[in-house]
Structure formats: structure tokens, C-alpha cells
Design a protein around this motif. Structure first.
Motif, short mmCIF file in Angstrom:
data_model
loop_
_atom_site.label_atom_id
_atom_site.label_comp_id
_atom_site.label_asym_id
_atom_site.label_seq_id
_atom_site.Cartn_x
_atom_site.Cartn_y
_atom_site.Cartn_z
N GLY A 121 3.19 20.22 22.43
CA GLY A 121 2.34 20.01 23.66
C GLY A 121 1.22 19.29 22.38
N CYS A 122 0.28 18.66 23.45
CA CYS A 122 -0.80 18.31 23.28
C CYS A 122 -1.89 18.29 24.43
CB CYS A 122 -1.65 17.35 22.85
SG CYS A 122 -2.93 17.22 22.23
N ASN A 123 -3.44 19.03 25.14
CA ASN A 123 -3.78 18.26 25.91
C ASN A 123 -4.62 17.94 26.47
OD1 ASN A 123 -1.90 20.17 27.14
ND2 ASN A 123 -3.22 22.17 28.17
N ASN A 124 -4.81 17.15 24.71
CA ASN A 124 -6.51 16.63 24.66
C ASN A 124 -6.83 15.19 24.78
OD1 ASN A 124 -7.20 18.62 23.05
ND2 ASN A 124 -6.33 18.75 21.62
N PHE A 125 -5.27 14.67 25.31
CA PHE A 125 -5.60 13.25 25.90
C PHE A 125 -6.51 12.09 25.75
CE2 PHE A 125 -3.44 15.28 29.46
CZ PHE A 125 -2.34 14.66 29.15
N CYS A 126 -6.62 12.39 23.95
CA CYS A 126 -7.64 10.72 22.95
C CYS A 126 -7.17 9.77 23.77
CB CYS A 126 -7.07 11.44 21.50
SG CYS A 126 -8.12 12.48 20.65
N SER A 127 -8.04 9.66 24.04
CA SER A 127 -7.89 7.41 24.79
C SER A 127 -7.08 6.83 24.58
CB SER A 127 -8.96 7.36 25.55
OG SER A 127 -9.69 6.60 23.97
N TYR A 128 -6.49 6.77 22.52
CA TYR A 128 -5.42 6.36 22.26
C TYR A 128 -4.05 6.44 22.37
CZ TYR A 128 -6.98 9.55 18.74
OH TYR A 128 -7.34 10.66 18.16
N CYS A 129 -3.87 8.10 22.63
CA CYS A 129 -2.88 8.00 22.01
C CYS A 129 -2.08 8.75 22.61
CB CYS A 129 -3.11 9.47 21.44
SG CYS A 129 -2.03 10.91 20.52
N ILE A 130 -0.84 8.44 22.83
CA ILE A 130 0.91 8.35 23.53
C ILE A 130 1.40 9.89 23.42
CG2 ILE A 130 2.40 7.52 21.94
CD1 ILE A 130 3.26 6.06 24.62
N VAL A 131 0.75 11.10 22.09
CA VAL A 131 1.61 12.30 22.50
C VAL A 131 1.33 13.28 23.66
CG1 VAL A 131 1.41 14.30 20.54
CG2 VAL A 131 1.16 11.85 19.75
N PRO A 132 0.42 13.36 23.81
CA PRO A 132 0.48 14.03 25.42
C PRO A 132 1.53 13.98 26.32
CG PRO A 132 -1.45 13.68 25.01
CD PRO A 132 -0.92 12.89 23.60
N TYR A 133 1.78 12.13 26.38
CA TYR A 133 2.52 11.83 27.59
C TYR A 133 4.20 12.09 27.16
CZ TYR A 133 -1.85 9.88 28.35
OH TYR A 133 -3.16 9.33 29.17
N SER A 166 -5.72 20.10 12.89
CA SER A 166 -6.51 20.78 13.00
C SER A 166 -7.99 19.62 13.95
CB SER A 166 -8.19 21.49 12.10
OG SER A 166 -7.31 22.23 11.38
N HIS A 167 -8.05 19.98 15.67
CA HIS A 167 -9.10 19.24 15.75
C HIS A 167 -9.41 20.34 15.82
CE1 HIS A 167 -10.46 16.76 19.13
NE2 HIS A 167 -9.57 16.73 19.42
N PRO A 168 -10.93 18.81 15.03
CA PRO A 168 -12.40 19.32 14.97
C PRO A 168 -13.13 20.07 16.17
CG PRO A 168 -12.38 16.78 14.05
CD PRO A 168 -10.91 17.64 14.56
N ASN A 212 -12.51 10.01 24.03
CA ASN A 212 -12.39 11.25 23.88
C ASN A 212 -12.13 12.80 23.34
OD1 ASN A 212 -12.29 13.34 26.40
ND2 ASN A 212 -10.35 13.23 26.70
N ARG A 213 -12.71 11.84 22.09
CA ARG A 213 -12.71 13.29 21.22
C ARG A 213 -13.63 14.67 21.42
NH1 ARG A 213 -8.52 13.19 17.89
NH2 ARG A 213 -9.64 14.46 15.95
N ARG A 214 -14.59 14.53 21.76
CA ARG A 214 -15.88 15.42 22.04
C ARG A 214 -16.33 16.27 20.83
NH1 ARG A 214 -11.23 18.45 26.78
NH2 ARG A 214 -9.86 16.52 25.42
N LEU A 263 -10.92 12.54 11.98
CA LEU A 263 -11.97 11.98 12.46
C LEU A 263 -11.90 10.68 12.97
CD1 LEU A 263 -15.00 11.56 11.30
CD2 LEU A 263 -14.39 9.94 9.66
N GLN A 264 -11.04 10.00 12.82
CA GLN A 264 -11.25 9.03 13.39
C GLN A 264 -11.99 7.67 13.80
OE1 GLN A 264 -8.02 9.39 14.60
NE2 GLN A 264 -7.16 11.78 14.95
N SER A 265 -13.15 8.30 13.88
CA SER A 265 -14.13 7.43 13.80
C SER A 265 -15.46 8.30 13.43
CB SER A 265 -14.75 6.56 15.30
OG SER A 265 -14.99 6.07 15.25
N GLY A 275 1.58 21.96 14.29
CA GLY A 275 1.23 22.02 16.00
C GLY A 275 0.53 20.88 16.20
N GLN A 276 0.47 20.26 17.63
CA GLN A 276 -0.72 19.16 17.85
C GLN A 276 -2.27 19.46 17.48
OE1 GLN A 276 2.34 18.04 19.02
NE2 GLN A 276 2.53 16.17 17.55
N ASN A 277 -2.45 20.33 17.51
CA ASN A 277 -3.76 21.16 17.79
C ASN A 277 -3.66 23.02 17.64
OD1 ASN A 277 -6.69 21.78 18.19
ND2 ASN A 277 -6.79 21.15 20.20
#
Ligand code: 5AD
Ligand code: SF4
Length: 483
Positions: A200-212, A281-283, A320-322, A308-310, A244-246
Motif C-alpha cells: 500500500g501507499c499513504n502518499n496520494f501523489c495527485s496523479y497516482c491511482i496506487v493509493p486507491y 524510495s520516496h525522496p 503533492n510530492r512534498r 523525480l517526477q518533475s 514496497g511503494q515507499n
């Protein structure tokens, strides 16, 4: 879990009260295997099965579990969609992935006409989307079993239901906090394996469907992870990829919290284990402690996949990468200082809503500054239900394509340059297979994940060999074994 069930094979009632979930599933595997044997006798040939995997390493690992269960039931695994049991383990991270599955399913209608006794199953991330399941129910009636990402451990039970109920079986869970241990699994390679450390993942990057579709973050207990790795090593595994997703937020929700770095130190102590990799790894969560462990532990491979994503702080904010562009570059500096040989790879999305030419140039700037060994580049894909899908300023296709091509060209030029920096050195290479084009060569990977081809034979597979890197061909090396 307490339950009473009618046993279709013995005609009796089976009490599965007080059984662990794994024990219940082994019961269903036994029941299914009786059925498989009966079919094989009727047909006078073995029943075959095939697992078709889309998407990421997480799915590849899940497919090993599906394969393990199918084998335990008695199916003979083959690599063909003409098998008696075909399961598609799906991905939905980009729209394209969904379209490919519908395409394959369309073709399977004909295949099933020729073999009406066959079963077609679907599982994985795409099944967690309610509109997908609706569409399947309406237009793909030849599908037999549908389940999602949270109840993959129930695979045998669902096959059993399909056999006994004789209608489409659908079982999708919205979420779960359950982790079922000790089910069978079949490793694709005898010498390396993926190990899930969290789901699972709790990050909810705004483009990403994975947490759902993969649900909330939950970590496996360290003792379960260590036990699984020790067993794998006893079976001949020398390299593990922790999944793991993160991974950097591993252990936060355990009853006795533990950091990812602490887990890594424990894993590195396992005798006989030679290499440890991990992703992703999430930065925002990559700690100094982790960088230090990487520098100190020789078993940890010198490779970091750091999406990096962007490169634009403004777009990162909307994603929402923080972290900011500067945070990311600082992290890269620290990693390079601590591990001068490290190879860095990344994921980049082009054409996120609102991305301007200036934003895109910021991404190119990071690509120049970091010098990635490779980068996975993606065109932004709108995923229904994610915040980005309803953002204004969706970017026209031609603009995105043009940016994407510019990025890809630059990434490839830089990668070829960066990759060649090890030319002339001697490196440890884990041999993975005999080369497909030339069977006098074997193919393996360096600690930093770069591919190397050199003279050798099948007896080397699964061993670590010292190899002198003679020439770099853009993304891989030709080398020679040194005594
Ligand atoms: N569109 C394009 N790429 C995406 N990714 C995730 N969601 C999307 C999307 N909606 C990419 C990210 C992630 C990788 C696995 O897939 O770059 O890191
Ligand atoms: Fe998706 Fe972001 Fe979670 Fe990665 S960290 S799975 S990109 S939401």
C-alpha cells in the motif's frame, strides 16, 4: 476466523473453525487438486496454466505467489495463453495498461470457444476500479474469476468456488489490514527474489491511482521478513530486492516501530546473502541514516531508484510530492558523496496539468545535473478519481509528445555517457542467464544494476564473478571474467 462450509467433494460438512487463514487456503488447494486430477484423468493429459503479468515489480512478485498456488493445485505451468487456466495480473497506473488488458481479453473469447473448459481469471490493480468490474460483468462474460489486490491470498478458495458454483466469481475488497504469511510461492529465478516488506501507499501523489487500488500502507513484521529471506537463502538465493511503494517509511505503523535502515542492517547480517536491493524510495522520506547504511554495508547494492517526477518545484507542489527541486538535488549530492560509485535511476512524468515550457526546462536541468544511469519517462495519463484528473490546464497531446521526445533523447545521451564511467574497472557480476543471442556469452548485473555480457556458460548462473569491463555499448558492457 470461524466458518462452517459444505464440502462439495466429500459431500460432508467441513469445520474450518480455528484454522489460520493460510491453513484454510491449503485446505482449498487440496480440494482443487482433487478436481484437477479428475479432469486430467478424464482428458488423458495434464492441465496447464499461465500467469500473464503487467506492471511493476510488486505485480511480478504477486505473480510468483499465484504461480506457487497453481502449481500446488497441480497445474503444469506453461508460457501460453492457450493454457487451461490463464490469469492476467493487471496494472492500472496508466490508461494504456487497461487498454492492453481489454485487447487481450477480446482475443481470449475465440480461444475459449476452442477450449470451453478453460478458466480465465483477472486480478491486480485494475480490478480495484469499480467501473472496470462493471464493464467486465457486462461485456466480458467469458471471464471466470475476478479478484483484486487485497485478497490475492484467497486465490485457491476462489478457484474452488468457480469449480463448485459454475458461474463468474467476483471478490473485490476495498481495503484490508490483513497480511497472510506462509502461502506457497514459486520463484522465477532460483538465485534472486523479490521480498515484500510493505504493502500500500499513504502518499496520494495527485496523479497516482496506487493509493486507491493498493490501499493504506502496512508493513510486514521484521521477523516474518527475516524468516522469508533466510529460507530463500537456504534455497540458494543470493540477491533480494526489498519491495514496497515507499520503502523509506517502512515500520512506522508497526506495534514496535522500526526504521528501514534498521531493517536493512538486520537483513545484511544474514549469512549467505550476498546482495540487497530495494525499491521504491520516496525522496521526501530518504533519511541520512539510510545514506549512511548504504555507505557502510557492502551487501547493499550501489543503486538508488529515486523518482523525480518533475524538476519544477511548482509542479512538484501540485503533484503533492512534498519536496522541492533543491531538496532533491541536495539529496543526490549527499548520496554521491557517501557512495561515489552509486548509480541513480528515476521516473519522470511529462505533461502534468499546468506544466509550462519553463517547468519542463527545470526537469531537463535536473536530468543534466544528476546524470542518471537510466530514467523511465512517462507521458502523464489522466486517472479517474485522482485529484490531477480534474485540474485545469491539461496539456495538449502534441505539446506533451514534443517535450517527451526532447526529454527521452537527452536522457539517453546522458545515460550512455554516465554508464561508460566504469570502463576498464573490475566489477562483481551476478550471472543471471545464458545470453539469448549468443550462447557462448552469459549475462549478469553489476552491483549498480548495469548489465554485463561476457564469455561463460550455464554453470556460472547464480554465482558472482569478477569481470573486467572492456567496452561500454551505451547501456551495457562487454567484459571478460578475471581469475
Ligand atoms: N501518468 C503517468 N505516469 C504515472 N506514474 C504514476 N501515475 C502516473 C500517471 N497518472 C508513473 C510515476 C511512477 C511510476 C511507477 O509511474 O512516474 O513513479
Ligand atoms: Fe503513487 Fe506517489 Fe504512492 Fe508512488 S508514492 S505509489 S507515485 S502515490
Amino acid at each position: 476466523m470461524e466458518m462452517v462450509r459444505f464440502d462439495h467433494n466429500t459431500g460432508g460438512i467441513m469445520l474450518t473453525e480455528h484454522l489460520s487463514e493460510a491453513e484454510r487456503q491449503y485446505y482449498y488447494m487440496d480440494q482443487c487438486s482433487i478436481w484437477v486430477k479428475e479432469q486430467e484423468e478424464k482428458l488423458g493429459r495434464p492441465l496447464t496454466a499461465s500467469v500473464v503479468t503487467f506492471g511493476c515489480q510488486m505485480n511480478s512478485r504477486d505473480s510468483e505467489k499465484l504461480t506457487g498456488i497453481l502449481e500446488k493445485i497441480g497445474y503444469t505451468m506453461i508460457d501460453s495463453e492457450k493454457a487451461d487456466f490463464v490469469i492476467y495480473n493487471t496494472c492500472t497506473v496508466r490508461e494504456n495498461a487497461n487498454l492492453r488488458v481489454y485487447g487481450r481479453l477480446g482475443q481470449m473469447k475465440q480461444t475459449k470457444k476452442r477450449n470451453p473448459g478453460m478458466f480465465i481469471a483477472l486480478c491486480g490493480c485494475m480490478m480495484q476500479e469499480p467501473e472496470v468490474v462493471e464493464k467486465l460483468k457486462k461485456s466480458y462474460r467469458h471471464v471466470d474469476i475476478i479478484f483484486g489486490t487485497h485478497n490475492i491470498f484467497k486465490f485457491a478458495e476462489l478457484i474452488y468456488r468457480r469449480i463448485t458454483e459454475d458461474k463468474m466469481v467476483i471478490d473485490i475488497w476495498k481495503d484490508t489490514d490483513q497480511i497472510v504469511e506462509d502461502l506457497p510461492n514459486d520463484r522465477k529465478y532460483p538465485f534472486k527474489t523479490g521480498i515484500n516488506i510493505m504493502f500500500g501507499c499513504n502518499n496520494f501523489c495527485s496523479y497516482c491511482i496506487v493509493p486507491y487500488v493498493r490501499g493504506r500502507e502496512r508493513s510486514r513484521l521484521p521477523e516474518e521478513i527475516l524468516k522469508e529471506i533466510k529460507n530463500a537463502v537456504a534455497d540458494g538465493v543470493v540477491e533480494v530486492m526489498l519491495l514496497g511503494q515507499n520503502v523509506n517509511s517502512y515500520g512506522k505503523n508497526l506495534e514496535h516501530p522500526m526504521t528501514f535502515s534498521e531493517l536493512l542492517r538486520e537483513i545484511c547480517k544474514i549469512e549467505g546473502l550476498e546482495r540487497v536491493r530495494f525499491m521504491t524510495s520516496h525522496p521526501k522520506d530518504l533519511s541520512d541514516e539510510l545514506i549512511q547504511v548504504m555507505a557502510e554495508e557492502p551487501k547493499i547494492c550501489k543503486h538508488m531508484h529515486l523518482p523525480l517526477q518533475s524538476g519544477s518545484t511548482e509542479i512538484l507542489n501540485k503533484m503533492n510530492r512534498r519536496y522541492t527541486k533543491e531538496d532533491y538535488l541536495l539529496l543526490v549530492d549527499k548520496l554521491k558523496k557517501a557512495c561515489p560509485d552509486i548509480s541513480l535511476t528515476t521516473d519522470i512524468i511529462v505533461g502534468f496539468p499546468g506544466e509550462t515550457e519553463e517547468d519542463f526546462l527545470e526537469t531537463l536541468d535536473v536530468v543534466e545535473k544528476v546524470g542518471y544511469d537510466s530514467a523511465y519517462t512517462f507521458i502523464y495519463s489522466k486517472r479517474t478519481g485522482t485529484p490531477a484528473a480534474v485540474m485545469e490546464n491539461q496539456i495538449p497531446e502534441d505539446v506533451v509528445k514534443h517535450r517527451f521526445n526532447r526529454l527521452l533523447n537527452r536522457v539517453q545521451e546522458i545515460a550512455a555517457n554516465v554508464c561508460s564511467r566504469h570502463e576498464g574497472t573490475i566489477q562483481d557480476v551476478l550471472v543471471e542467464e545464458v545470453n539469448h543471442q549468443d550462447d557462448t556469452l552469459v549475462t549478469g548485473r553489476m552491483s549498480n544494476n548495469t548489465v554485463v555480457h561476457f564469455k561463460g556458460d550455464a554453470s556460472m548462473i547464480g554465482t558472482i564473478v569478477s569481470v573486467k569491463l572492456l567496452t561500454c555499448k551505451n547501456f551495457y558492457y562487454i567484459g571478460e571474467a578475471v581469475k
